[in-house]
Motif scaffolding. Sequence first.
Motif, PDB file in Angstrom:
ATOM      1  N   PRO B 338       0.807  -1.230   0.000  1.00 39.73           N
ATOM      2  CA  PRO B 338       0.000   0.000   0.000  1.00 39.73           C
ATOM      3  C   PRO B 338       0.837   1.277   0.000  1.00 39.73           C
ATOM      4  O   PRO B 338       0.329   2.344  -0.322  1.00 39.73           O
ATOM      5  CB  PRO B 338      -0.821  -0.114   1.281  1.00 39.73           C
ATOM      6  CG  PRO B 338      -0.193  -1.187   2.082  1.00 39.73           C
ATOM      7  CD  PRO B 338       0.565  -2.057   1.166  1.00 39.73           C
ATOM      8  N   HIS B 339       2.111   1.156   0.345  1.00 42.98           N
ATOM      9  CA  HIS B 339       2.947   2.363   0.325  1.00 42.98           C
ATOM     10  C   HIS B 339       3.047   2.909  -1.085  1.00 42.98           C
ATOM     11  O   HIS B 339       2.900   2.190  -2.067  1.00 42.98           O
ATOM     12  CB  HIS B 339       4.361   2.053   0.827  1.00 42.98           C
ATOM     13  CG  HIS B 339       4.385   1.584   2.219  1.00 42.98           C
ATOM     14  ND1 HIS B 339       4.142   2.400   3.289  1.00 42.98           N
ATOM     15  CD2 HIS B 339       4.622   0.350   2.733  1.00 42.98           C
ATOM     16  CE1 HIS B 339       4.235   1.693   4.398  1.00 42.98           C
ATOM     17  NE2 HIS B 339       4.516   0.441   4.082  1.00 42.98           N
ATOM     18  N   GLN B 340       3.407   4.150  -1.150  1.00 41.51           N
ATOM     19  CA  GLN B 340       3.560   4.772  -2.452  1.00 41.51           C
ATOM     20  C   GLN B 340       4.800   4.224  -3.155  1.00 41.51           C
ATOM     21  O   GLN B 340       5.866   4.154  -2.575  1.00 41.51           O
ATOM     22  CB  GLN B 340       3.705   6.275  -2.263  1.00 41.51           C
ATOM     23  CG  GLN B 340       3.151   7.043  -3.414  1.00 41.51           C
ATOM     24  CD  GLN B 340       3.305   8.526  -3.191  1.00 41.51           C
ATOM     25  OE1 GLN B 340       4.275   8.985  -2.615  1.00 41.51           O
ATOM     26  NE2 GLN B 340       2.332   9.273  -3.666  1.00 41.51           N
ATOM     27  N   PHE B 341       4.619   3.850  -4.376  1.00 45.94           N
ATOM     28  CA  PHE B 341       5.750   3.363  -5.165  1.00 45.94           C
ATOM     29  C   PHE B 341       6.377   4.534  -5.907  1.00 45.94           C
ATOM     30  O   PHE B 341       5.671   5.386  -6.427  1.00 45.94           O
ATOM     31  CB  PHE B 341       5.248   2.313  -6.170  1.00 45.94           C
ATOM     32  CG  PHE B 341       6.317   1.818  -7.114  1.00 45.94           C
ATOM     33  CD1 PHE B 341       7.199   0.825  -6.706  1.00 45.94           C
ATOM     34  CD2 PHE B 341       6.442   2.339  -8.401  1.00 45.94           C
ATOM     35  CE1 PHE B 341       8.188   0.358  -7.578  1.00 45.94           C
ATOM     36  CE2 PHE B 341       7.421   1.871  -9.264  1.00 45.94           C
ATOM     37  CZ  PHE B 341       8.299   0.881  -8.854  1.00 45.94           C
ATOM     38  N   SER B 342       7.688   4.560  -5.933  1.00 52.50           N
ATOM     39  CA  SER B 342       8.315   5.552  -6.811  1.00 52.50           C
ATOM     40  C   SER B 342       9.524   4.948  -7.516  1.00 52.50           C
ATOM     41  O   SER B 342      10.326   4.250  -6.913  1.00 52.50           O
ATOM     42  CB  SER B 342       8.705   6.806  -6.035  1.00 52.50           C
ATOM     43  OG  SER B 342       9.638   6.495  -5.045  1.00 52.50           O
ATOM     44  N   PRO B 343       9.613   5.197  -8.825  1.00 58.16           N
ATOM     45  CA  PRO B 343      10.743   4.673  -9.579  1.00 58.16           C
ATOM     46  C   PRO B 343      12.049   5.356  -9.167  1.00 58.16           C
ATOM     47  O   PRO B 343      12.052   6.529  -8.802  1.00 58.16           O
ATOM     48  CB  PRO B 343      10.399   5.024 -11.031  1.00 58.16           C
ATOM     49  CG  PRO B 343       8.943   5.332 -11.046  1.00 58.16           C
ATOM     50  CD  PRO B 343       8.645   5.886  -9.702  1.00 58.16           C
ATOM     51  N   GLY B 354      12.373   0.486  -8.623  1.00 59.88           N
ATOM     52  CA  GLY B 354      11.715   1.483  -7.792  1.00 59.88           C
ATOM     53  C   GLY B 354      11.640   1.007  -6.366  1.00 59.88           C
ATOM     54  O   GLY B 354      12.120  -0.080  -6.028  1.00 59.88           O
ATOM     55  N   THR B 355      11.037   1.836  -5.528  1.00 62.98           N
ATOM     56  CA  THR B 355      10.893   1.459  -4.133  1.00 62.98           C
ATOM     57  C   THR B 355       9.503   1.843  -3.645  1.00 62.98           C
ATOM     58  O   THR B 355       8.906   2.806  -4.133  1.00 62.98           O
ATOM     59  CB  THR B 355      11.961   2.144  -3.263  1.00 62.98           C
ATOM     60  OG1 THR B 355      11.699   1.807  -1.902  1.00 62.98           O
ATOM     61  CG2 THR B 355      11.952   3.649  -3.430  1.00 62.98           C
ATOM     62  N   ASP B 356       9.004   1.085  -2.692  1.00 68.56           N
ATOM     63  CA  ASP B 356       7.740   1.468  -2.063  1.00 68.56           C
ATOM     64  C   ASP B 356       8.007   1.983  -0.651  1.00 68.56           C
ATOM     65  O   ASP B 356       7.111   2.067   0.169  1.00 68.56           O
ATOM     66  CB  ASP B 356       6.762   0.287  -2.030  1.00 68.56           C
ATOM     67  CG  ASP B 356       7.290  -0.866  -1.210  1.00 68.56           C
ATOM     68  OD1 ASP B 356       8.426  -0.765  -0.691  1.00 68.56           O
ATOM     69  OD2 ASP B 356       6.580  -1.881  -1.076  1.00 68.56           O
ATOM     70  N   GLY B 357       9.246   2.286  -0.358  1.00 64.56           N
ATOM     71  CA  GLY B 357       9.595   2.811   0.953  1.00 64.56           C
ATOM     72  C   GLY B 357      10.151   1.747   1.870  1.00 64.56           C
ATOM     73  O   GLY B 357      10.835   2.044   2.841  1.00 64.56           O
ATOM     74  N   SER B 358       9.883   0.484   1.568  1.00 64.96           N
ATOM     75  CA  SER B 358      10.465  -0.556   2.404  1.00 64.96           C
ATOM     76  C   SER B 358      11.125  -1.662   1.581  1.00 64.96           C
ATOM     77  O   SER B 358      11.834  -2.490   2.117  1.00 64.96           O
ATOM     78  CB  SER B 358       9.404  -1.165   3.317  1.00 64.96           C
ATOM     79  OG  SER B 358       8.423  -1.791   2.527  1.00 64.96           O
ATOM     80  N   ARG B 359      10.891  -1.665   0.283  1.00 66.37           N
ATOM     81  CA  ARG B 359      11.504  -2.687  -0.570  1.00 66.37           C
ATOM     82  C   ARG B 359      12.055  -2.055  -1.839  1.00 66.37           C
ATOM     83  O   ARG B 359      11.599  -1.000  -2.264  1.00 66.37           O
ATOM     84  CB  ARG B 359      10.456  -3.721  -1.004  1.00 66.37           C
ATOM     85  CG  ARG B 359       9.928  -4.587   0.080  1.00 66.37           C
ATOM     86  CD  ARG B 359       9.081  -5.690  -0.516  1.00 66.37           C
ATOM     87  NE  ARG B 359       7.898  -5.187  -1.217  1.00 66.37           N
ATOM     88  CZ  ARG B 359       7.134  -5.944  -2.008  1.00 66.37           C
ATOM     89  NH1 ARG B 359       7.451  -7.216  -2.229  1.00 66.37           N
ATOM     90  NH2 ARG B 359       6.078  -5.452  -2.587  1.00 66.37           N
TER      91      ARG B 359
END
Lengths: 176, 412
Positions: B338-343, B354-359
């Motif tokens: 559910p976290h925001q994904f950013s490339p 990209g990352t979702d803040g934890s991966r």
Amino acid sequence: MAEEVSSQMNSLSISETNPSSSATISLVSGDDIVFKVEPTIAKEMETVQSFIDETDGKITTIPLPNISSHDLPYVIEYCEKSIAGKITKEFEAEFVKKLNNEEVKELFLAANYLNIKKLLDFLSQVIADRIANKSVEYVRRYFGIENDFTPEEEAKLREELAWTFTGVDPDDEDEN
Amino acid sequence: MRRFMNFMLLAQQTMRKRRRRERLMEKKKRKTKMVTPIPPKPFVHEELIIEILLCLPVKSLIRFQCVSKQWFSLISDPNFVKSHFQLTPHTRRIEFISSDFGQTTSIDFEEQFDLENAFVKQCNFFHPHVDSLIQIISSCRGFIFFHHSSGFCILNPCTKVHKQIPLAPGEFETNLELRYFYYLYGFGYDPLRDDYLVVSLSCIPAEEDLSRVEYFSLKDNKWKQIEDTYFLYTIDKIDPRVGSLYNNAIHWLALHSDSLVEVIVVFDLTERELFEMPYPNGVEHKSDHCELWVFGEFLSLWAMDCENSKIEIWLMKEYNVHSSWIKAIVLPMNILSPHQFSPICSTKYGDIIGTDGSRLMRYTDKGEFIEGSSYIPFADTAVSSGFPSIMYTESLLSLPGDHMQAYEDDSD
């Protein structure tokens, strides 16, 4: 001696297949083996060609005292491929597969001596690829370099550069 | 080492000299009826060593500084370093920075996330226990630019060359969180002057005369305000943003402060001036769900479509040609957390990292999910507004007027 020469030539299929062309060039290795090559091959070797030019083509036997009869056929093979425009990644991969690190170094020196830019560039990359993951000690031995750091200087430098000393190949497994 | 003024030129000259010398020698020999060309140079000759060093990757070169004093000087030589950066294929990695622990970690990502061979580097110049929020991070030619305690830091994580940059004189206080300004930052290289610039654009809504465009030149070592240029834009995110470096210019998304029309604001690093490009037609998402980045060879915009659970990736196929924008890829979001994904970047094979803040996550250019890695060092320092990771290109480059300060600095 004469038989040795002709067998070398057969394996390389140089000169005799094309008798109509201009005079062949004789390259004499450091251990006195004569390799007859087409003038076009000599052209690839800038050192040899400039020597021929200087003598207005009168001298066609060129001693190469620093190149052994072990290395010279490799150089000739590479030059032949180069003239034929057949230097491919596949050829280069096959070419170096047969060579151990010492032989690559010898050929690199031969390419430098003969001033064959393409071969020199190619072998620079081959040597770089082969030493990239080696230890500092291996590189010193390979290039015959004396360590002129004091033990304290070296220890300090190694500590600062510690991250680059991870994942280095062990020294003993490579020599071939 | 100072002898090589221009490495490439010198190499050519030496080659020519060598030929001339050889001919001379040959002539002499003919006279004495000897027909042997000159013997080769000793193998340790610098010219030959340099040929090989130019083919080595950065990590090997840094290790081989320990080989001998000659190798140390060769590898540290600014002209060698520049030639190496120009001639040798670049290696790119993703770097994670933690000022808390005074270390950085980087991984290879091109083919897969290579966690086993992560490089962990100690960077003792980080002050522990200070504000470690890294909201602003960008990279250029092997340097990483990030916000650090009371200013900015530019760091080459390979050589550890680093420099602290103060906040611009006009900036409100020193704490980025306690300000009424909107800030846009950027970091890039000016090839004309061989200089690096930190760019700061700031504005107070409705107070245009307090808006300013400033840059810090690493060569001049000072901030300079561009006179008579006002930053008449606003941004719809409160957090400071960092621009995307592409084509010797830095690019940000912004809104005209009066009309609130979305635009791309560009700072040209060689001309040192602002211009703007229109927002691509057809992007229907608000700019607070969009960001600029670089995809392959193109300036790109990614847009989060929250309602339809997807991310669109737009490319500007021809630089500064508005009609060349196309929607290239759509990534499904339903398998994301559910976290925001950013490339973060694209690989040389066209995969999207990209990352979702934890991966860290990897998608193909068709939008298929390939792998996710839970490995993020220092995840506890990640903040909601940003993530302390960046793609950078390995280099041995140093900053202007700053050669070889790195190793001395680290010990204090």
